[in-house]
Design an enzyme around this catalytic site. Sequence first.
Site, PDB file in Angstrom:
ATOM      1  N   ASN A   9      12.661  -8.876  -2.756  1.00 21.92           N
ATOM      2  CA  ASN A   9      12.012  -8.023  -3.731  1.00 21.92           C
ATOM      3  C   ASN A   9      11.660  -8.720  -5.040  1.00 21.92           C
ATOM      4  O   ASN A   9      10.918  -8.184  -5.847  1.00 21.92           O
ATOM      5  CB  ASN A   9      12.945  -6.825  -4.026  1.00 21.92           C
ATOM      6  CG  ASN A   9      12.405  -5.905  -5.088  1.00 21.92           C
ATOM      7  OD1 ASN A   9      11.385  -5.265  -4.895  1.00 21.92           O
ATOM      8  ND2 ASN A   9      13.089  -5.829  -6.220  1.00 21.92           N
ATOM      9  N   TYR A  20      -1.416 -12.894  -9.426  1.00 24.44           N
ATOM     10  CA  TYR A  20      -0.515 -11.959  -8.739  1.00 24.44           C
ATOM     11  C   TYR A  20      -1.154 -11.468  -7.445  1.00 24.44           C
ATOM     12  O   TYR A  20      -0.504 -11.414  -6.391  1.00 24.44           O
ATOM     13  CB  TYR A  20      -0.205 -10.794  -9.666  1.00 24.44           C
ATOM     14  CG  TYR A  20       0.773  -9.788  -9.120  1.00 24.44           C
ATOM     15  CD1 TYR A  20       2.146 -10.028  -9.159  1.00 24.44           C
ATOM     16  CD2 TYR A  20       0.334  -8.579  -8.581  1.00 24.44           C
ATOM     17  CE1 TYR A  20       3.051  -9.085  -8.671  1.00 24.44           C
ATOM     18  CE2 TYR A  20       1.233  -7.646  -8.095  1.00 24.44           C
ATOM     19  CZ  TYR A  20       2.590  -7.900  -8.138  1.00 24.44           C
ATOM     20  OH  TYR A  20       3.483  -6.963  -7.650  1.00 24.44           O
ATOM     21  N   LYS A  61       0.412 -12.107  -3.750  1.00 27.00           N
ATOM     22  CA  LYS A  61       0.826 -11.008  -2.892  1.00 27.00           C
ATOM     23  C   LYS A  61       0.022 -10.963  -1.593  1.00 27.00           C
ATOM     24  O   LYS A  61       0.549 -10.579  -0.541  1.00 27.00           O
ATOM     25  CB  LYS A  61       0.713  -9.681  -3.647  1.00 27.00           C
ATOM     26  CG  LYS A  61       1.742  -9.531  -4.755  1.00 27.00           C
ATOM     27  CD  LYS A  61       3.175  -9.602  -4.230  1.00 27.00           C
ATOM     28  CE  LYS A  61       4.199  -9.287  -5.296  1.00 27.00           C
ATOM     29  NZ  LYS A  61       5.595  -9.303  -4.778  1.00 27.00           N
ATOM     30  N   THR A 110       9.989   1.771 -12.502  1.00 26.71           N
ATOM     31  CA  THR A 110      11.112   0.875 -12.747  1.00 26.71           C
ATOM     32  C   THR A 110      11.056   0.388 -14.193  1.00 26.71           C
ATOM     33  O   THR A 110      10.015   0.467 -14.850  1.00 26.71           O
ATOM     34  CB  THR A 110      11.058  -0.345 -11.827  1.00 26.71           C
ATOM     35  OG1 THR A 110       9.919  -1.148 -12.190  1.00 26.71           O
ATOM     36  CG2 THR A 110      10.939   0.072 -10.361  1.00 26.71           C
TER      37      THR A 110
END
Length: 253
Positions: A91, A157, A161, A192
Amino acid sequence: MSTRFASKIMMVTGATSGMGRAVAERLAAEGASVVLTARRKELGDEVAAGIRARGGNALFVPTDVTVESEVAAAVDTAVREFGRLDGAFNNAGGVNSFDPIPEIPADRWTTELEHNLTSVFFSLKHQLPAITAAGGGSIVVNASNLGVVGMPGVAPYVAAKHGVVGLTRAAALEHAAQSVRVNALITGGVDTPLFRETMGATPESAAQIAALHPLGRVSQPAEIAAFATFLLSDEASFVTGAALAVDGGFTAR
């Protein structure tokens, strides 16, 4: 709560907050012994102590997943302390660059890939042999919705990913014969601390991000944990090499 992970040894990277913490706590509540890894030792010790206080079994190993030797040591510790490794939730990661491609320095590009893609490669490289030696198991990698769609301003990013999704599929094909399943989660916005810090810092930006999801909100970590633990369990025994959306409809547009 079920005991479907009774006697299972599971590793969770990036386990000190958000989705990683939620998955670790869910696995422990369902009977797994969990090996938690992250960089922040004080917080990691706190999360592990909280799991033990609730009757679970948890061990925290300080680990920078961008450093291969530390990842290898964490897996070795799990096997040494518990005898084997049955699965993992990978994660660790996050957005570090918010600029157009022409304005991104080379070192920031490299750092972003190390954080989000190379870290997964190191984790799989050392987890897969351990899980194979245990007779098989399951790995779930958090790939993000930007692993299957694009978005301006976060190109490193997005690239990382997308690489995670491809790496997941390759790993699944390489290890299917050894009964090791590998799947990717395509998560949308998740409420989060890191998400609030980087993406939803104001009520206006939070509302804009929520509006990108057809359900009209971002998810809670517990919702991600519920699906991740399903994929890690034997109930998902015929699922491998998949990139599965838990994103409130974000990628359905």
